[in-house]
Write a protein that holds these residues in place. Structure first.
Motif, PDB file in Angstrom:
ATOM      1  N   LEU A   1      40.364  70.651 -44.643  1.00 20.09           N
ATOM      2  CA  LEU A   1      39.045  70.248 -44.147  1.00 20.09           C
ATOM      3  C   LEU A   1      38.153  69.779 -45.289  1.00 20.09           C
ATOM      4  O   LEU A   1      37.411  68.803 -45.155  1.00 20.09           O
ATOM      5  CB  LEU A   1      38.391  71.409 -43.402  1.00 20.09           C
ATOM      6  N   ARG A   2      38.228  70.460 -46.420  1.00 26.81           N
ATOM      7  CA  ARG A   2      37.420  70.050 -47.572  1.00 26.81           C
ATOM      8  C   ARG A   2      37.787  68.652 -48.043  1.00 26.81           C
ATOM      9  O   ARG A   2      36.952  67.909 -48.549  1.00 26.81           O
ATOM     10  CB  ARG A   2      37.605  71.042 -48.721  1.00 26.81           C
ATOM     11  N   ARG A   3      39.047  68.308 -47.896  1.00 23.11           N
ATOM     12  CA  ARG A   3      39.511  66.999 -48.354  1.00 23.11           C
ATOM     13  C   ARG A   3      39.363  65.922 -47.297  1.00 23.11           C
ATOM     14  O   ARG A   3      39.805  64.790 -47.487  1.00 23.11           O
ATOM     15  CB  ARG A   3      40.966  67.097 -48.813  1.00 23.11           C
ATOM     16  N   GLY A   4      38.762  66.276 -46.162  1.00 21.53           N
ATOM     17  CA  GLY A   4      38.420  65.266 -45.164  1.00 21.53           C
ATOM     18  C   GLY A   4      39.357  65.149 -43.986  1.00 21.53           C
ATOM     19  O   GLY A   4      39.202  64.237 -43.165  1.00 21.53           O
ATOM     20  N   MET A   5      40.338  66.036 -43.838  1.00 20.84           N
ATOM     21  CA  MET A   5      41.235  65.962 -42.686  1.00 20.84           C
ATOM     22  C   MET A   5      40.468  66.269 -41.405  1.00 20.84           C
ATOM     23  O   MET A   5      39.621  67.151 -41.377  1.00 20.84           O
ATOM     24  CB  MET A   5      42.403  66.953 -42.855  1.00 20.84           C
ATOM     25  N   SER A   6      40.779  65.541 -40.339  1.00 17.55           N
ATOM     26  CA  SER A   6      40.092  65.768 -39.069  1.00 17.55           C
ATOM     27  C   SER A   6      40.605  67.039 -38.414  1.00 17.55           C
ATOM     28  O   SER A   6      41.749  67.461 -38.639  1.00 17.55           O
ATOM     29  CB  SER A   6      40.297  64.581 -38.133  1.00 17.55           C
ATOM     30  N   LEU A   7      39.765  67.637 -37.584  1.00 12.37           N
ATOM     31  CA  LEU A   7      40.132  68.880 -36.918  1.00 12.37           C
ATOM     32  C   LEU A   7      41.335  68.712 -35.979  1.00 12.37           C
ATOM     33  O   LEU A   7      42.225  69.563 -35.968  1.00 12.37           O
ATOM     34  CB  LEU A   7      38.917  69.421 -36.154  1.00 12.37           C
TER      35      LEU A   7
END
Length: 322
Positions: A250-256
């Motif tokens: 999540l910190r690296r921008g992956m979507s939920l």
């Protein structure tokens, strides 16, 4: 974490309330088995129910059990102290036992039960990625390195690592087929470290396990790596590495939704529990931006442009740039 089985539980027998509570509990366990619950799930529910039965009495009529009995048992459980078996947190055991017993009582038809408790505030947290890198640097062999990388880079559960076979690995695509809870399969992407280690290991037969270790052996290896890395051992266990993967993703921008698929969660609300672990990141960023002195403050307008009660705030600061 163990929970409800994949299929819906059968309704209890019509005469369930006329039975002994111990017999009713066995009927519930049987219903779990018919629903396809795993051996681990059955074992966990049975342990919780035995705790409850030892408190209220297995010979008691099921019809006489009330919500007050559940509350009294739960209060007694919580009073036992903060630590449990193997040094684990007793509060975690109490939480899961309370959920399992509550589900049994709901199945039994007991009314007035309190809402199912939330563990949001007791979430075990995650490591920093630096912690993961240090742990990897303390690996004693390729299996140490593979264990950490599969959980921290791909989000596997320890028991999924145990069940991984060479037939599940596709190094050409950098993927692995994983069998999760209730036999559900998913595909995960292998991280750089895991790919390198798997390429270095001699490949086995398709049905041969990749990591020929028990869950307990993996648990002990993870603890040992944490100890050698100088990390507080009480903070580290296999599932925390899975938490670390989720929060780092999540910190690296992956979507939920993508994270949900990689973790094998059937409900995105389960995946959302990782979002609150980022609250500390938000606070840290705010404090770095607003609470720490960095460069002198330059008001955009000269001091006389501000009301007198504002001017003392930046008295002595240099004038505006330019």
């Amino acid at each position: 974490m163990v929970g409800l089985p994949a299929k819906r539980l059968q309704q209890p027998p019509s005469d369930i309330t006329s039975r002994r509570l111990g017999d009713a509990a066995e009927a519930f366990i049987y219903a779990l088995q018919l629903s396809g619950a795993s051996r681990l799930t059955i074992k966990s529910y049975r342990a919780a129910l035995q705790s409850f039965l030892s408190y209220v009495g297995a010979d008691r009529a099921a019809s006489n059990v009330k919500a007050e009995d559940y509350i009294a048992w739960l209060t007694a459980m919580r009073s036992r102290g903060p630590m449990g078996p193997r040094g684990g947190r007793w509060s975690s055991t109490v939480h899961y036992y309370s959920v399992f017993v509550r589900r049994f009582l709901s199945w039994l038809g007991v009314s007035g039960l309190p809402s199912e408790p939330s563990r949001r505030g007791e979430f075990s947290g995650a490591l920093s990625w630096r912690d993961v890198e240090v742990m990897m640097s303390k690996a004693r062999d390729l299996y140490d390195l593979l264990i950490v990388s599969l959980m921290a880079e791909s989000g596997l559960r320890a028991r999924e690592v145990v069940g991984l076979t060479w037939g599940d690995i596709d190094l050409a695509r950098g993927e692995a087929r994983v069998r999760g809870k209730y036999g559900k399969e998913r595909t995960v992407v292998l991280g750089q470290v895991a790919r390198a280690v798997l390429s270095a290991l001699p490949p086995g037969q398709p049905n041969e396990r990749v990591v020929k270790l028990s869950y307990q052996a993996i648990y002990d290896r993870v603890k040992s790596m944490a100890r050698r890395a100088g990390i507080d051992v009480s903070r580290v266990r296999p599932h925390v590495l899975r938490h670390t993967f989720a929060t780092e993703a999540l910190r690296r921008g992956m979507s939920l939704p993508v994270l949900q698929r990689l973790l094998g969660h059937s409900d995105i609300r389960i995946t959302q529990v990782y979002l609150h672990l980022l609250d500390e990141d938000v606070r840290r960023e705010y404090e770095r931006a607003f609470m720490q002195p960095q460069q002198p403050y330059y008001p955009p307008y000269p001091p006389q442009a501000y009301p007198p009660y504002v001017q003392p705030w930046y008295m002595g600061a240099p004038g505006p740039r330019g």
